[in-house]
Write an enzyme that holds these catalytic residues in place. Structure first.
Site, PDB file in Angstrom:
ATOM      1  CG  HIS A  20     -66.219  67.310  28.205  1.00  0.00           C
ATOM      2  ND1 HIS A  20     -66.549  68.384  28.996  1.00  0.00           N
ATOM      3  CD2 HIS A  20     -65.384  67.802  27.257  1.00  0.00           C
ATOM      4  CE1 HIS A  20     -65.927  69.464  28.568  1.00  0.00           C
ATOM      5  NE2 HIS A  20     -65.221  69.149  27.487  1.00  0.00           N
ATOM      6  CG  HIS A  23     -69.283  70.035  26.202  1.00  0.00           C
ATOM      7  ND1 HIS A  23     -68.598  68.922  25.773  1.00  0.00           N
ATOM      8  CD2 HIS A  23     -68.526  71.094  25.856  1.00  0.00           C
ATOM      9  CE1 HIS A  23     -67.484  69.298  25.170  1.00  0.00           C
ATOM     10  NE2 HIS A  23     -67.407  70.616  25.214  1.00  0.00           N
ATOM     11  CB  CYS A 128     -52.243  80.506  19.002  1.00  0.00           C
ATOM     12  SG  CYS A 128     -52.594  78.887  19.725  1.00  0.00           S
ATOM     13  CB  CYS A 131     -56.257  80.550  20.385  1.00  0.00           C
ATOM     14  SG  CYS A 131     -55.431  80.042  21.874  1.00  0.00           S
ATOM     15  CB  CYS A 145     -50.401  80.089  22.831  1.00  0.00           C
ATOM     16  SG  CYS A 145     -52.081  79.743  23.371  1.00  0.00           S
ATOM     17  CG  HIS A 148     -53.507  75.891  22.603  1.00  0.00           C
ATOM     18  ND1 HIS A 148     -54.264  77.035  22.498  1.00  0.00           N
ATOM     19  CD2 HIS A 148     -54.355  74.853  22.450  1.00  0.00           C
ATOM     20  CE1 HIS A 148     -55.523  76.697  22.257  1.00  0.00           C
ATOM     21  NE2 HIS A 148     -55.606  75.395  22.230  1.00  0.00           N
ATOM     22  CE  LYS A 294     -57.074  73.118  30.810  1.00  0.00           C
ATOM     23  NZ  LYS A 294     -56.931  73.764  29.541  1.00  0.00           N
ATOM     24  CE  LYS A 297     -61.352  61.831  22.436  1.00  0.00           C
ATOM     25  NZ  LYS A 297     -61.343  61.971  20.992  1.00  0.00           N
TER      26      LYS A 297
HETATM   27  O1  ME8 Z   1     -65.707  77.404  23.223  1.00  0.00           O
HETATM   28  N1  ME8 Z   1     -65.817  72.944  33.162  1.00  0.00           N
HETATM   29  O2  ME8 Z   1     -66.928  75.579  22.478  1.00  0.00           O
HETATM   30  P1  ME8 Z   1     -66.452  74.397  23.457  1.00  0.00           P
HETATM   31  C1  ME8 Z   1     -66.984  73.584  32.974  1.00  0.00           C
HETATM   32  N2  ME8 Z   1     -67.447  76.809  20.255  1.00  0.00           N
HETATM   33  N3  ME8 Z   1     -67.440  73.901  31.754  1.00  0.00           N
HETATM   34  C2  ME8 Z   1     -66.710  73.548  30.692  1.00  0.00           C
HETATM   35  C3  ME8 Z   1     -65.490  72.870  30.814  1.00  0.00           C
HETATM   36  C4  ME8 Z   1     -65.043  72.556  32.141  1.00  0.00           C
HETATM   37  N4  ME8 Z   1     -63.921  71.898  32.402  1.00  0.00           N
HETATM   38  N5  ME8 Z   1     -65.013  72.654  29.580  1.00  0.00           N
HETATM   39  C5  ME8 Z   1     -65.917  73.178  28.705  1.00  0.00           C
HETATM   40  C6  ME8 Z   1     -66.456  76.866  22.434  1.00  0.00           C
HETATM   41  N6  ME8 Z   1     -66.943  73.716  29.371  1.00  0.00           N
HETATM   42  C7  ME8 Z   1     -67.068  77.667  21.305  1.00  0.00           C
HETATM   43  C8  ME8 Z   1     -68.226  78.469  21.844  1.00  0.00           C
HETATM   44  S1  ME8 Z   1     -70.292  80.123  21.538  1.00  0.00           S
HETATM   45  C9  ME8 Z   1     -70.915  81.050  20.290  1.00  0.00           C
HETATM   46  C10 ME8 Z   1     -68.938  79.299  20.815  1.00  0.00           C
HETATM   47  C11 ME8 Z   1     -68.146  74.367  28.826  1.00  0.00           C
HETATM   48  O3  ME8 Z   1     -66.961  73.144  22.844  1.00  0.00           O
HETATM   49  C12 ME8 Z   1     -68.159  75.852  29.161  1.00  0.00           C
HETATM   50  O4  ME8 Z   1     -69.487  76.315  29.170  1.00  0.00           O
HETATM   51  O5  ME8 Z   1     -65.012  74.497  23.746  1.00  0.00           O
HETATM   52  C13 ME8 Z   1     -67.376  76.437  28.017  1.00  0.00           C
HETATM   53  O6  ME8 Z   1     -67.570  77.825  27.862  1.00  0.00           O
HETATM   54  C14 ME8 Z   1     -67.903  75.619  26.859  1.00  0.00           C
HETATM   55  O7  ME8 Z   1     -68.100  74.299  27.404  1.00  0.00           O
HETATM   56  C15 ME8 Z   1     -66.933  75.606  25.687  1.00  0.00           C
HETATM   57  O8  ME8 Z   1     -67.309  74.640  24.780  1.00  0.00           O
END
Ligand code: ME8
Length: 509
Positions: A20, A23, A128, A131, A145, A148, A294, A297
């Site tokens: 999204h 990412h 949790c 988390c 939490c 959540h 936020k 979905k």
């Molecule tokens: O946390 N605005 O993965 P994740 C801006 N797997 N950036 C956002 C965002 C938003 N609303 N939502 C997500 C994880 N991101 C772990 C990380 S690293 C070794 C493991 C971006 O799929 C942002 O960079 O939840 C956030 O830190 C990342 O997606 C989290 O992706």
């Protein structure tokens, strides 16, 4: 002297959701920085990938009625193909289920265990599942939490612990001695304030009876590894696998503020225990908020990168994301604001300038670029672009993408005013003044060439198209030191104008 390498990483994305806006933003920042430093002759390596173990993924797979492996294969593939289709470049895509990564995690666990920094102990705590971590009472908000908003479950378990507390003092001293280790500065202060309390030890195992989808501990097959202890190691396992460990201390981790603690506390203490040097810099960005709060979905407001590409073009989407968000702070996403930037800055500011200049070149000189003859106004135009180039470099070093783009647009505004003030369309009515008209248009072609070069990391397709319309090969975009006047040899022809950015009707948004 060999140029210092730049090793850029994105977070590894969980395969419980499809790519999204959030990412895309962090992957875009890695792409832009990669292109920016490559053009400045620094060796660059960009790593991205997917985080595939743990409760969240096991639950998502169960909900989809497939095995965790099948689920991870599918969603990881979607991430990869999305970045490819969006033109977001990376040098390696790692999956935490890759066998080399699994072997590396087990090796690090075995080493740290042998050294005595991993111990076995009983634990009763509030867990949790969202988390995937235990909470201390004082961290809860009204007993729930904070992320959540659900009551954690009380779990009593025997587990393995990483002696994180042993490294707390060293971590504080490191953060105090390196003001640029975590940027923007506010996040470093946040971490230092968190470190005023004892951080305790980190529970790094999960009993298989509760969760089987993970990397087995090398010293106890009844357990799998806590997903963060597994995932963070990707930043090194990929380099070991590829034989590129020379890149390690050059790491610049790009992350969102949601995963600050894992990267600013867990990860550096893990590196200390593993006897590895720290990363160069942790770059923390804020969150995109939707008007309804936020992105989710259930609210039906998830922004998908390829939808944006189809609707507005990838470059317009890239420009909006980089221009609208101050790196480190939150920003609100709105398609109306995107369209306003597209119609204003891109179509009017840049697109219009290019069409006017190319149209006049065609009309008065059949596209052939005429000799330069600098006058006072021309020097000011050159100075405006030289200033933009300098400011852009300084702002990008500080991750201030929005300021860097603003600086380029100040130069473009100057060029648009230069057209009005020098009025080549009026001068052209008098045949005696035609050489001056030719010189003005040559200055403007140089302005457009410089703009294309400066913008190439941000708007790669547009920069290439603009270079093409100026009759220049795309390779010229990398020649940042090309002096003003050197790009267009006598007899060089520019092409007929084309709209770089079709304006979008506001009602279509
Ligand atoms: O946390 N605005 O993965 P994740 C801006 N797997 N950036 C956002 C965002 C938003 N609303 N939502 C997500 C994880 N991101 C772990 C990380 S690293 C070794 C493991 C971006 O799929 C942002 O960079 O939840 C956030 O830190 C990342 O997606 C989290 O992706």
């Amino acid at each position: 002297m060999p140029r210092e390498p730049v090793y850029l990483t994105t977070p590894l994305f969980y395969v419980n959701a499809e790519p999204h806006l959030g990412h895309t933003y962090v992957t875009l920042v890695a792409d832009v920085l990669g292109r920016f430093w490559r053009a400045r002759n620094r060796p660059v390596f960009v790593l991205t990938g997917t985080d595939e173990h743990g409760d969240k993924i096991a639950q998502a797979a169960a909900a989809a009625g497939v095995s965790p492996r099948e689920h991870a294969d599918r969603v990881s593939g979607i991430f990869r193909s999305t970045w490819d289709a969006a033109g977001l470049r990376y040098d390696h895509f790692i999956r935490t289920t890759d066998s080399y990564h699994v072997a590396f995690v087990q090796k690090v666990l075995a080493d740290i265990h042998a050294k005595g920094d991993i111990y076995f102990g009983g634990y009763r705590g509030l867990y949790c599942f969202g988390c995937e971590r235990f909470y201390q009472e004082r961290e809860l908000v009204d007993g729930l939490c904070p992320d959540h908003r659900v009551a954690p479950t009380e779990l009593a378990e025997e587990n393995y612990f990483f002696r994180m507390s042993a490294y707390q003092e060293r971590l504080v001293a490191t953060l105090e001695a390196n003001p640029a280790l975590i940027v923007p500065e506010g996040y470093r202060r946040e971490v230092l304030s968190l470190l005023r309390e004892p951080i305790g030890d980190l529970c790094i195992s999960r009993p298989k009876s509760r969760l089987a989808w993970g990397i087995e501990l090398p010293f106890d097959s009844r357990y799998v590894t806590y997903v963060w202890f597994d995932a963070l190691l990707n930043y090194v396992s990929a380099l070991v696998h590829l034989g590129r460990m020379e890149l390690w201390p050059a790491a610049e981790h790009l992350i969102g503020k949601d995963i600050l603690k894992a990267h600013a506390v867990f990860w550096p203490t893990m590196l200390m225990a593993a006897g590895l040097p720290l990363y160069r810099r942790l770059c923390v960005h804020g969150h995109w908020q939707m008007q309804q709060g936020k992105m989710s979905k259930s609210l039906g407001n998830v922004v998908r990168p390829l939808d944006m590409k189809a609707r507005y073009g990838m470059d317009a989407f890239r420009y909006y994301l980089l221009r609208e968000m101050a790196f480190g702070q939150d920003a609100e996403f709105s398609e109306e604001a995107l369209v306003a930037r597209l119609n204003g800055d891109l179509a009017n500011g840049l697109g219009n300038l290019a069409s006017r200049v190319l149209a006049m070149q065609q009309r008065y000189f059949g596209g052939v670029v005429q000799p330069l003859a600098p006058e006072a106004a021309d020097h000011a135009l050159r100075a405006a672009f030289a200033a933009a180039a300098r400011e852009l470099d300084a702002h990008i070093a500080d991750l201030a993408f929005h300021r860097g783009l603003e600086a380029v647009w100040r130069a473009l505004d100057h060029a648009n005013k230069y057209v009005v003030e020098t009025a080549p369309f009026t001068l052209a009515k008098d045949p005696v003044r035609l050489p001056r008209v030719g010189a003005i248009l040559h200055e403007l072609c140089e302005a457009l060439r410089t703009a294309a070069q400066l913008l190439a990391p941000f708007l790669p397709e547009t920069a290439e198209r603009l270079a093409g319309l100026l009759g220049l090969p795309a390779t010229r975009l990398g020649e940042l030191d090309l002096p003003w006047g050197a790009a267009f040899a006598p007899g060089h022809r520019t092409l007929a104008p084309e709209a770089l950015f079709p304006r979008v009707e506001v009602s279509a948004a």
